[in-house]
Design a protein around this motif. Structure first.
Motif, PDB file in Angstrom:
ATOM      1  N   UNK A 145      19.874  87.369  -7.448  1.00  0.00           N
ATOM      2  CA  UNK A 145      19.668  86.005  -7.961  1.00  0.00           C
ATOM      3  C   UNK A 145      20.380  84.958  -7.109  1.00  0.00           C
ATOM      4  N   UNK A 146      20.497  85.237  -5.837  1.00  0.00           N
ATOM      5  CA  UNK A 146      21.231  84.328  -4.951  1.00  0.00           C
ATOM      6  C   UNK A 146      20.600  82.938  -4.921  1.00  0.00           C
ATOM      7  N   UNK A 147      19.263  82.868  -4.807  1.00  0.00           N
ATOM      8  CA  UNK A 147      18.593  81.562  -4.722  1.00  0.00           C
ATOM      9  C   UNK A 147      18.743  80.782  -6.024  1.00  0.00           C
ATOM     10  N   UNK A 175      18.175  82.793 -14.516  1.00  0.00           N
ATOM     11  CA  UNK A 175      19.221  83.720 -14.105  1.00  0.00           C
ATOM     12  C   UNK A 175      19.284  84.922 -15.054  1.00  0.00           C
ATOM     13  N   UNK A 176      19.139  84.669 -16.339  1.00  0.00           N
ATOM     14  CA  UNK A 176      19.141  85.746 -17.325  1.00  0.00           C
ATOM     15  C   UNK A 176      17.912  86.633 -17.166  1.00  0.00           C
ATOM     16  N   UNK A 177      16.767  86.008 -16.871  1.00  0.00           N
ATOM     17  CA  UNK A 177      15.544  86.786 -16.659  1.00  0.00           C
ATOM     18  C   UNK A 177      15.685  87.705 -15.457  1.00  0.00           C
ATOM     19  N   UNK A 178      16.243  87.175 -14.373  1.00  0.00           N
ATOM     20  CA  UNK A 178      16.438  87.993 -13.174  1.00  0.00           C
ATOM     21  C   UNK A 178      17.441  89.115 -13.430  1.00  0.00           C
ATOM     22  N   UNK A 179      18.438  88.842 -14.243  1.00  0.00           N
ATOM     23  CA  UNK A 179      19.409  89.886 -14.579  1.00  0.00           C
ATOM     24  C   UNK A 179      18.721  91.007 -15.364  1.00  0.00           C
ATOM     25  N   UNK A 180      17.852  90.624 -16.307  1.00  0.00           N
ATOM     26  CA  UNK A 180      17.128  91.633 -17.086  1.00  0.00           C
ATOM     27  C   UNK A 180      16.217  92.457 -16.185  1.00  0.00           C
ATOM     28  N   UNK A 181      15.583  91.793 -15.222  1.00  0.00           N
ATOM     29  CA  UNK A 181      14.710  92.512 -14.288  1.00  0.00           C
ATOM     30  C   UNK A 181      15.509  93.494 -13.444  1.00  0.00           C
ATOM     31  N   UNK A 182      16.707  93.080 -13.010  1.00  0.00           N
ATOM     32  CA  UNK A 182      17.556  93.979 -12.225  1.00  0.00           C
ATOM     33  C   UNK A 182      17.998  95.179 -13.048  1.00  0.00           C
ATOM     34  N   UNK A 236      32.842  75.550 -11.358  1.00  0.00           N
ATOM     35  CA  UNK A 236      31.556  76.212 -11.614  1.00  0.00           C
ATOM     36  C   UNK A 236      30.785  76.454 -10.320  1.00  0.00           C
ATOM     37  N   UNK A 237      30.754  75.453  -9.456  1.00  0.00           N
ATOM     38  CA  UNK A 237      30.045  75.597  -8.180  1.00  0.00           C
ATOM     39  C   UNK A 237      30.667  76.719  -7.351  1.00  0.00           C
ATOM     40  N   UNK A 238      31.999  76.771  -7.324  1.00  0.00           N
ATOM     41  CA  UNK A 238      32.673  77.824  -6.568  1.00  0.00           C
ATOM     42  C   UNK A 238      32.309  79.207  -7.063  1.00  0.00           C
ATOM     43  N   UNK A 239      32.239  79.374  -8.385  1.00  0.00           N
ATOM     44  CA  UNK A 239      31.880  80.678  -8.950  1.00  0.00           C
ATOM     45  C   UNK A 239      30.449  81.044  -8.586  1.00  0.00           C
ATOM     46  N   UNK A 240      29.561  80.071  -8.622  1.00  0.00           N
ATOM     47  CA  UNK A 240      28.145  80.346  -8.351  1.00  0.00           C
ATOM     48  C   UNK A 240      27.895  80.718  -6.894  1.00  0.00           C
ATOM     49  N   UNK A 241      28.513  79.997  -5.963  1.00  0.00           N
ATOM     50  CA  UNK A 241      28.199  80.222  -4.548  1.00  0.00           C
ATOM     51  C   UNK A 241      28.970  81.394  -3.950  1.00  0.00           C
ATOM     52  N   UNK A 243      21.344  76.329  -9.170  1.00  0.00           N
ATOM     53  CA  UNK A 243      22.246  75.853 -10.210  1.00  0.00           C
ATOM     54  C   UNK A 243      23.433  75.114  -9.610  1.00  0.00           C
ATOM     55  N   UNK A 244      23.938  75.611  -8.483  1.00  0.00           N
ATOM     56  CA  UNK A 244      25.062  74.943  -7.822  1.00  0.00           C
ATOM     57  C   UNK A 244      24.663  73.542  -7.357  1.00  0.00           C
ATOM     58  N   UNK A 245      23.434  73.404  -6.856  1.00  0.00           N
ATOM     59  CA  UNK A 245      22.952  72.080  -6.428  1.00  0.00           C
ATOM     60  C   UNK A 245      22.878  71.130  -7.612  1.00  0.00           C
TER      61      UNK A 245
END
Length: 416
Positions: free
Chosen positions: A141-143, A201-208, A130-135, A148-150
């Motif tokens: 939504x990079x931050x 993350x979902x909110x930022x996706x909707x905004x994008x 999961x961490x690998x996929x996120x980073x 989430x990775x942390x």
């Protein structure tokens, strides 16, 4: 609050989230909602079976329960892959397979400390994936993805410490294990924080998506007028000594009304989409392409000189001309006229560029359509075209390479 009560609350929260995600899927039809919802549902079911230890057979509360939990982790992994638009591979099943394989070994299956080590090892592998996929994703939504990775990293470390303690101080049962709280409370905290982070993350996706809709044409997927204006301001702010000019290319499909009248509006829409694909493909990495409205399109890009701008415009014009567009029962051949205006990027004025490009486009239309014209500030010149060699050129020019001749003539025009 004892461990049993905590597990029951945890399972109820997971099931609630599964229902919410599945209900969201009915509105948006995004597959990752199904995967995430399935992950939370399986997680909740597995935790429920764990909480019923002593009331149901050990095989169900141990082997089956943890298999269900790790299958849920696989669904979470699949959901993040789908969220990023990537294909789901068989590796999503690795955490569950590690647990299943370990339970075939008698020393592991019959020993509670060894089962604890196996459980934490499988969890560490799943969380690492999961961490690998996120980073690895450096898009929007990079931050949030790093956050989430942390959180998952904290959970991973807690699992690692729990496995080490199980080896150093072997527990007899989960409830009596001195490190049970070390596993449970960080997991509960990370679980809640992870849910909040995923919601963000979902909110930022909707905004994008909303931002993209505001800047793109719904029919063709190309930029709209507002999107092109934003691109223009972005290009002006970039310092490029090798490409000091901004070029505005205005495109107008020839006799488009006749296509609509003869073949229908669906065929007309197919022509618009086809030309948009030609423009976007031709300009990929070199500039921006958009639809201004109706059958009018435009492109904004940085160029080194007039010849480069004309070469790009001619490439788009010729590509469309040589293409047959299939729409319903019709095979359509269509041409486009192009007007070009240029300005030094440091002091380029968008309104003046639009006006000059329109003036050049009008010249191209007046001179017979299916050609490119450049506005030089004084007058507009027709670009010598390789598909019309022989109409105006001298016999000497005809014996030369057609493209070289056209570019030489264009360069001569630019020096007037």
């Amino acid at each position: 609050m004892d461990i049993l009560t905590g597990l029951v609350i945890w399972a109820a929260e997971a099931m609630t989230l599964a229902v919410l995600l599945w209900s969201r899927w009915f509105y948006e039809r995004e597959r990752f909602y199904l995967s995430w919802g399935g992950g939370f549902a399986l997680h909740g079911l597995g935790v429920t079976l764990l909480a019923l230890r002593g009331y149901i057979p050990d095989f169900v509360s141990i082997e089956i329960a943890n298999t269900v939990v790790f299958t849920g982790v696989g669904f979470w992994i699949a959901g993040f892959l789908q969220f990023d638009g990537k294909s789901v591979g068989g590796f999503v099943a690795i955490p569950a397979l590690i647990w299943i394989a370990g339970m075939f070994l008698d020393p592991v299956r019959e020993s509670f400390p060894n089962r604890v080590v196996l459980y934490n090892g499988a969890a560490i592998v799943g969380y690492a994936i999961l961490i690998g996929i996120l980073v690895r994703n450096n898009g929007p939504s990079r931050s949030t993805r790093r956050f989430l990775a942390v959180l998952i990293g904290i959970q991973l470390l807690a699992n690692g410490v729990s496995a080490v303690l199980a080896i150093m101080r072997p527990p007899v049962s989960f409830a009596s294990a001195p490190n049970a709280a070390l596993l449970f409370f960080p997991a509960a905290f990370c679980f809640i924080a992870f849910v909040a982070g995923t919601a963000r993350l979902l909110t930022e996706r909707s905004e994008e998506k909303l931002k993209a809709l505001a800047l793109t044409d719904p029919l063709t997927g190309a930029l709209n007028r507002r999107g092109l204006i934003d691109e223009f301001h972005g290009l002006c702010g970039v310092l490029r000594s090798d490409k000091p000019l901004i070029a505005m290319l205005q495109f107008d499909l020839d006799c488009f009304k006749q296509i609509n009248d003869r073949c229908g509006h669906q065929a007309g829409d197919a022509v618009l989409v086809a030309f948009s694909m030609v423009g976007q493909t031709s300009l990929r990495g070199r500039g921006s392409f958009g639809r201004m409205g109706g059958e009018e399109f435009a492109s904004i890009l940085r160029v080194g000189d007039m010849v480069e701008a004309a070469s790009i415009a001619e490439a788009i014009r010729l590509t469309l001309k040589r293409q047959t567009i299939n729409a319903s029962d019709h095979q359509i051949k269509v041409t486009v006229s192009v007007g070009i205006a240029l300005a030094v990027a440091d002091n380029a004025d968008l309104d003046l560029l639009f006006t000059a490009a329109d003036r050049a486009l009008y010249t191209a239309k007046e001179c017979g359509r299916d050609r490119t014209a450049i506005d030089t500030g004084i007058e507009a010149f027709i670009v010598p075209a390789v598909d019309r060699q022989g109409e105006d050129e001298s016999p000497t020019d005809l014996r030369a390479d057609r493209q070289v001749v056209a570019l030489k003539q264009l360069a001569a025009l630019g020096q007037r």
